[in-house]
Enzyme design. Structure first.
Site, mmCIF file in Angstrom:
data_model
loop_
_atom_site.group_PDB
_atom_site.id
_atom_site.type_symbol
_atom_site.label_atom_id
_atom_site.label_comp_id
_atom_site.label_asym_id
_atom_site.label_seq_id
_atom_site.Cartn_x
_atom_site.Cartn_y
_atom_site.Cartn_z
ATOM 1 N N LEU A 67 6.759 3.365 1.520
ATOM 2 C CA LEU A 67 7.690 2.251 1.691
ATOM 3 C C LEU A 67 8.719 2.475 2.789
ATOM 4 O O LEU A 67 9.232 3.576 2.973
ATOM 5 C CB LEU A 67 8.438 1.992 0.379
ATOM 6 N N HIS A 74 9.184 -3.278 3.485
ATOM 7 C CA HIS A 74 8.800 -3.474 2.083
ATOM 8 C C HIS A 74 10.038 -3.792 1.238
ATOM 9 O O HIS A 74 10.017 -4.669 0.382
ATOM 10 C CB HIS A 74 8.160 -2.204 1.511
ATOM 11 N N MET A 132 0.848 -1.205 0.000
ATOM 12 C CA MET A 132 0.000 0.000 0.000
ATOM 13 C C MET A 132 0.879 1.249 0.000
ATOM 14 O O MET A 132 0.385 2.360 0.233
ATOM 15 C CB MET A 132 -0.925 0.003 1.214
ATOM 16 N N GLN A 176 -10.413 -2.939 2.002
ATOM 17 C CA GLN A 176 -9.917 -3.615 3.203
ATOM 18 C C GLN A 176 -9.939 -2.710 4.431
ATOM 19 O O GLN A 176 -9.498 -3.116 5.504
ATOM 20 C CB GLN A 176 -8.519 -4.208 2.968
HETATM 21 P P1 AMP Z 1 1.508 -2.807 3.485
HETATM 22 O O1 AMP Z 1 2.046 -1.759 2.572
HETATM 23 O O2 AMP Z 1 1.435 -2.411 4.910
HETATM 24 O O3 AMP Z 1 0.229 -3.430 2.960
HETATM 25 O O4 AMP Z 1 2.579 -3.986 3.460
HETATM 26 C C1 AMP Z 1 2.970 -4.586 2.240
HETATM 27 C C2 AMP Z 1 3.743 -5.838 2.547
HETATM 28 O O5 AMP Z 1 4.897 -5.507 3.327
HETATM 29 C C3 AMP Z 1 2.934 -6.852 3.370
HETATM 30 O O6 AMP Z 1 3.228 -8.152 2.912
HETATM 31 C C4 AMP Z 1 3.464 -6.641 4.753
HETATM 32 O O7 AMP Z 1 3.358 -7.779 5.577
HETATM 33 C C5 AMP Z 1 4.922 -6.307 4.478
HETATM 34 N N1 AMP Z 1 5.501 -5.593 5.607
HETATM 35 C C6 AMP Z 1 4.997 -4.497 6.232
HETATM 36 N N2 AMP Z 1 5.771 -4.138 7.274
HETATM 37 C C7 AMP Z 1 6.788 -5.036 7.319
HETATM 38 C C8 AMP Z 1 7.917 -5.221 8.162
HETATM 39 N N3 AMP Z 1 8.170 -4.398 9.187
HETATM 40 N N4 AMP Z 1 8.749 -6.246 7.913
HETATM 41 C C9 AMP Z 1 8.501 -7.098 6.871
HETATM 42 N N5 AMP Z 1 7.464 -6.983 6.045
HETATM 43 C C10 AMP Z 1 6.612 -5.971 6.252
#
Ligand code: AMP
Length: 289
Positions: A24, A28, A21, A52
């Protein structure tokens, strides 16, 4: 994006996809770098998916910085960024959703009704469009990764779901786009999440095997931080996510805690092992003050 992914496939290249989303951070980027190592072409989606978010949640205020994201993504080795407008993902007449029953109803699903339906639906669409051989998710959203894994298996999606470890700040706080909402005082208070996970490890190591007692101790620990409000503390089976009564083998500890208005989640998978015993082979009760 669809045409590009098809072209890559025609050329015989493997495709990795990283759904995000945006806004970054290193979490990410760790997914992108892993995709870079394991696949020939990496596509990242950047889409704040309205379906969502609940009606009172932070969809409209979710942090966004598309230009900075594209620069970071390019530097980390992304070959294509997919940035669809909402109307293109959900045009008038759009009527279909994907629901992973059971797993979606617990924990995050209880606190955020409809959340995982939105996630499963948008990820299905992203998979259809980006045509990945491998798709990368973070353990930070453990339940989400489990729901997507289940969905990919149940719907015979021809891809591998890869889950990467949670990337943390120096003080242990899990990186999250939502950390940007925290004031300096709240940022300090947010340390209660990783501290609680550490506490769980200590209690288990000290011999705690009663899941209810562990849960209650962790809730009390979080409440010691005045800025924190507990949403849930899950002491549960790592695959089914059902609450445990007695701890054996492995336990997932998952937390959702509000710091001020910001809702944060974190989790840790703990190996339980045999409880400590004294010289007469009697179990030693946990003794963490
Ligand atoms: P989001 O942008 O929050 O939807 O996250 C996108 C992807 O990055 C999802 O698969 C999250 O689980 C992963 N993600 C978010 N924060 C972290 C983190 N601190 N460590 C590893 N992966 C992450």
């Amino acid at each position: 994006m669809h045409g590009q992914a098809e072209e890559w496939r025609r050329e015989g290249r493997s495709v990795g996809c990283v759904p995000t989303m945006g806004y970054l951070h290193e979490g990410h980027l760790s997914l992108i770098r892993q995709a870079r190592r394991e696949t020939d072409r990496v596509a990242m989606s950047l889409f704040v998916n309205p379906t969502q978010f609940g009606p009172t949640e932070d969809y409209t205020t979710y942090p966004r910085d598309i230009e900075a994201d594209c620069a970071k993504a390019e530097k980390a080795g992304v070959d294509a960024v997919f940035l669809p407008p909402v109307e293109e993902m959900y045009p008038p007449g759009y009527s279909t959703c994907v629901e992973v029953t059971g797993l979606s109803d617990l924990w995050e699903g209880t606190s955020r009704p409809g959340h995982f339906r939105g996630v499963a639906t948008v990820v299905t669409k992203l998979f259809q469009i980006m045509k990945p051989h491998r798709a990368y998710f973070g353990q930070k959203d453990y339940q989400q990764a489990l729901v997507i894994h289940r969905m990919a298996e149940d719907l015979d999606m021809d891809l591998t779901v890869v889950v990467m470890p949670t990337v943390r700040e120096a003080d242990g706080l899990a990186m999250s786009s939502r950390n940007a909402y925290l004031s300096p005082e709240e940022r300090e208070a947010a340390q209660i999440l990783p501290r609680t996970l550490r506490r769980a490890g200590e209690l288990i190591q000290a011999g705690e095997r009663d899941a209810r007692a562990l849960h209650d101790a962790l809730v009390a620990f979080i409440r010691s931080e005045p800025r924190a409000t507990v949403d849930y503390v899950a002491v549960c089976h790592p695959e089914t996510l059902t609450p445990l009564t007695h701890l054996t083998d492995q336990a997932l500890i998952a937390l959702a805690v509000r710091i001020g208005k910001t809702r944060l989640i974190d989790n840790n998978l703990l190996t339980v092992g045999a409880p400590p015993v004294d010289s007469h082979n009697r179990p030693v009760p946990p003794a963490i003050p």
